[in-house]
Design an enzyme around this catalytic site. Sequence first.
Site, mmCIF file in Angstrom:
data_model
loop_
_atom_site.group_PDB
_atom_site.id
_atom_site.type_symbol
_atom_site.label_atom_id
_atom_site.label_comp_id
_atom_site.label_asym_id
_atom_site.label_seq_id
_atom_site.Cartn_x
_atom_site.Cartn_y
_atom_site.Cartn_z
ATOM 1 N N GLY A 132 85.782 -23.822 -75.058
ATOM 2 C CA GLY A 132 84.939 -23.623 -76.229
ATOM 3 C C GLY A 132 84.078 -24.845 -76.468
ATOM 4 O O GLY A 132 84.585 -25.961 -76.451
ATOM 5 N N ILE A 202 108.001 -40.398 -75.169
ATOM 6 C CA ILE A 202 107.885 -39.585 -73.956
ATOM 7 C C ILE A 202 108.614 -40.228 -72.789
ATOM 8 O O ILE A 202 109.379 -39.575 -72.064
ATOM 9 C CB ILE A 202 106.394 -39.341 -73.632
ATOM 10 C CG1 ILE A 202 105.751 -38.545 -74.762
ATOM 11 C CG2 ILE A 202 106.230 -38.641 -72.301
ATOM 12 C CD1 ILE A 202 104.243 -38.477 -74.696
ATOM 13 N N VAL A 256 102.230 -54.786 -67.390
ATOM 14 C CA VAL A 256 102.023 -54.192 -66.077
ATOM 15 C C VAL A 256 100.601 -54.498 -65.610
ATOM 16 O O VAL A 256 99.641 -54.362 -66.375
ATOM 17 C CB VAL A 256 102.252 -52.665 -66.143
ATOM 18 C CG1 VAL A 256 101.873 -52.016 -64.817
ATOM 19 C CG2 VAL A 256 103.717 -52.378 -66.479
ATOM 20 N N ASP A 331 96.527 -33.707 -83.116
ATOM 21 C CA ASP A 331 96.404 -34.963 -82.387
ATOM 22 C C ASP A 331 94.986 -35.507 -82.364
ATOM 23 O O ASP A 331 94.770 -36.689 -82.122
ATOM 24 C CB ASP A 331 96.863 -34.771 -80.927
ATOM 25 C CG ASP A 331 98.360 -34.595 -80.823
ATOM 26 O OD1 ASP A 331 99.019 -34.571 -81.879
ATOM 27 O OD2 ASP A 331 98.872 -34.493 -79.690
ATOM 28 N N ALA A 339 103.819 -32.250 -83.166
ATOM 29 C CA ALA A 339 103.518 -30.828 -83.313
ATOM 30 C C ALA A 339 103.684 -30.381 -84.754
ATOM 31 O O ALA A 339 102.840 -29.648 -85.285
ATOM 32 C CB ALA A 339 104.431 -30.014 -82.400
ATOM 33 N N HIS A 463 132.630 -29.533 -94.115
ATOM 34 C CA HIS A 463 133.500 -30.358 -93.280
ATOM 35 C C HIS A 463 134.122 -29.488 -92.191
ATOM 36 O O HIS A 463 134.560 -28.390 -92.479
ATOM 37 C CB HIS A 463 134.605 -30.975 -94.135
ATOM 38 C CG HIS A 463 135.596 -31.760 -93.330
ATOM 39 N ND1 HIS A 463 135.296 -33.020 -92.864
ATOM 40 C CD2 HIS A 463 136.846 -31.458 -92.906
ATOM 41 C CE1 HIS A 463 136.344 -33.474 -92.178
ATOM 42 N NE2 HIS A 463 137.291 -32.544 -92.194
#
Lengths: 485, 547
Positions: A132, A202, A256, A331, A339, A463
């Site tokens: 779209g 992640i 890194v 996001d 989400a 319980h």
Amino acid sequence: MLLCKSGYGAFSHIKRKIMKYDVTVIGSGPGGYVAAVRCAQLGLKTAIIEKYSVLGGTCLNVGCIPSKALLDSSEHFHNAAHTFKTHGIELDNLQVNLEQMIKRKGEVIKSNNDGIAYLMKKNKVDVYNGLGSFLSKNTIKITGQDGTAQQIETDKTIIATGSKPVNLPFLPVDKNRIITSTEALTLKEVPKHLIVIGGGVIGLELGSVYARLGAKVSVVEYTDAIIPTMDRALGKELQRVLKKTLGFQFFFGHKVTGAQVEGETVKVTAETPKGETVTFDGDYCLVSVGRKPYTEGLGLENAGVQLGERGMIAVDDHLQTNVPGIYAIGDVVRGAMLAHKAEEEGVLVAEIMAGQKPHINYNLIPGVVYTWPEVAGVGFTEEQLKAQGVAFKAGSFPFKASGRAKASMDTDGFVKVLADAKTDEILGVHMIGPRAADMIAEAVVAMEFRASAEDIARMSHAHPTYTEAMKEACLAATENRAIHI
Amino acid sequence: MALDVKVPVVGESITEVTIAKWLKQDGDQVAMDEVICELESDKATFELPAEAAGILRIKAQEGDTIAIGEVICSIEGAGQGASTPQPTTVSSQHSLTESKSVTDPQSTVAAENTPSQGIPNQPQGGGAGTGQTLDVKIPTVGESISEVTISKWLKADGDQVAMDEVLCELESDKATFELPAEAAGVLRIVAQEGDTVEIGATICRIEVGAGSGVSTSPAPQLSAPAAQPAQAASSGYGGSTTYASGTPSPAAGKILSEKGISASDVNGTGRDGRITKEDAQNAQARPAAPAPQPAAASAAPAAKESAAAPAAPGVRNSRREKMSSLRKTVARRLVSVKNETAMLTTFNEVDMKPIMDIRAKYKDKFKEKHEVGLGFMSFFVKACTVALQEWPAVNAQIDGAEMVFNDFCDISIAVSAPKGLVVPVIRNAEGLSLDGIEKEVVRLAKRARENKLGIDEMTGGTFTITNGGVFGSMMSTPIINAPQSAILGMHNIVNRPVAINNQVEIRPMMYLALSYDHRIIDGRESVSFLVRVKELLEDPMRLLLGI
């Protein structure tokens, strides 16, 4: 293929007249499809556009759902290998069938894909497959994977195009040995040594999957802690448990600098805090250093929609962009990339369009990590309260004092409740332990109603359950009067 | 060290007293002989002065009934600069204010833990803020307004406020106003919600300069905590008032914002006064306080209330609310108009068919050309201005021993606004075209709904039109909008059989009522005026031809 063809037939039929919608949602992830359903419930004529051939977005196809499928499978294996014997269950020849695990994961996804397709049909939301992109504020072009294009007109639009993994320029992903989360969900073999770059949610979740299946996992993290945005106590405890039960190795403060594939080996080079260069040799390297908003090909410039910082679409409090009638959620806008946050925003925007006045309390959107033990938190962290100078009291309860946790051999972790020193109002709840992801819901409910720690402490908790730890932590926060410790 | 203050003997036969009000708060610094609270017996009220200087620790709460000789409070550090705060009641405020002279480790720690609470504003200088305190006074809001009521504080005592941030809402009998901060700093409230204060009086102080956090200034710290007990008394739930009182549940919050009702206007029945979904569903906007207006219009809110309160079997709740100053003024004026004028009402009826035909025929074109809808109101206003010019007494008013005749027609129009009916004025309506009138009506109605009408927009009318018909009124006797002399009441349009050329026809009929002051308007004038209005409405061509 047959399905595809009948799809084209339908398209060519539609093409003759330009369809007009009240609302068009671009992107069918948890934000987009929930927004579409809510729009339809509110009587708006709604369309949803999805670039891929299946609905559900990152969350369902390459995110939350498949990772949870593999996390559950691998946790079963891990338990079978390590705790069944103590439970009195003996197994011979315990083996991982990774192909079957991945296949089952695929079935879970498929079943959910179908579920969303059903929801669209049930709510009479028109589904368009294709990319779209705006031609103007009210016209959207949809380009199918075969290049065919069609247009629809829409009064309002919700952009829900989500995010994609961040790539580092010096760390080219080859999708074979140097991989992102997407590839990590479809590996053909269990890595011998998985090097995870980034100690966020992640990396830890997928690292856990393969560690449980036998991989050695090394986490290389630039900052000084894992899951650094959550309450620091959670990261510390998770780090301890992952080291202890899964043999994770953590390298903090490591920058890194590159990675090279040599045959079946990946060599990752990094700079230590002292400035020395070190090399990690593994067979797979998972790059999980975050995600970035995804707006490519959307044609935002044709609609006049402006981007904000870091590629996010800038929105106001009602999630409306600078162009009236065009909204953005999930996001692709500011806030946590979760989400359930996107879902809330989808509902909010739909209701605003319908003239209602909903509200989201962003401080009460829980953050969750599906490692085992699970990690969850909501409200202010201890660090935030200290920085704000709020006078608070903390109450903790460890699962090793919980009868239920002992019975199930899940004694790692704790629940920590932070309450206002004067009013006893709960300001934050942070937990690591069995089923923490489910248990955090109680804290959200309590905090939405501005409950005090003593309020929770005075409510009956069944319980024996893990939730008793929440009650005990509240007792501890109230007047340091936990019963079971 | 702490001096216990006991309830003194206040009279023979009096064995117990009730604490009517604490004038000082727990933790306040009090001076010797300063009045700290008001006590009430069944016979009289008394003031209780402090027996020593020091920090007040309240033991008995407002509303408590206690026996003579019992301890009501204590004063710590009597005669000394500072004292060790009781560990159980240490609040960060106290530890901060005292940490300057106290080496008690506890309070030092507390101060470190709460850095953003600010640096203590030390009385002997050396503190953070500029130390300057600005008295905020009630500004002049309009001629003839000598006092206003504080309808709502939007900021709490001790809040940090920014320059021009709205501090509170003020209400006069004519309109509401917002009071912006004249400087940035820490707010110290002096006058409370509901208080009526004179123009020029100090309503609050602003301690100028950012971050001056906690102050030791003796400015009375009444505000929030002091207001809470009062809220508790009115909240439905038996529980106490806490920080969470008045918190709407997520669903309740959504309902309230959609209804445009502030959570502070709702009594929560949930635990500790929380607002439940049911509370929100039952909540109504504050009962409207109509401006001095016709009986028909003021009856409307009452009708709405009774309709909205379902007669659930067995429930016999009643509710008491303080009258707003607007409502009080309205009540006083309506009665005085009835008492001081010779008011009576004349009636007539109008066949609305001609106007309805014109509307049906031209409304689209009218809208296209003028970008405003063609309503009935423009015809009525126009007809009235023509008739008023022909019968000037109806447009006149009495001023002492004189009669004031006006060559212009300033028509007051009753409009529903959030706080009740208001009557904005269409100036020089006699010179406006129909679309000019419609546009003015739309503009004023919009400003009324947004609560933006200024006093000058609501005063000075020479004649009023009110339309009880929108609420369904068939017939009414409106009350004159003083100091005007007459008011026209419009009513609902109902199809009725009427005789037209000796044939019975069904026509859309409206009754008209003209209430007038017989002291200045004679029957001939009032009746002729109304007949003229009827003629013009039934044959609008006359408006065009001026006949």
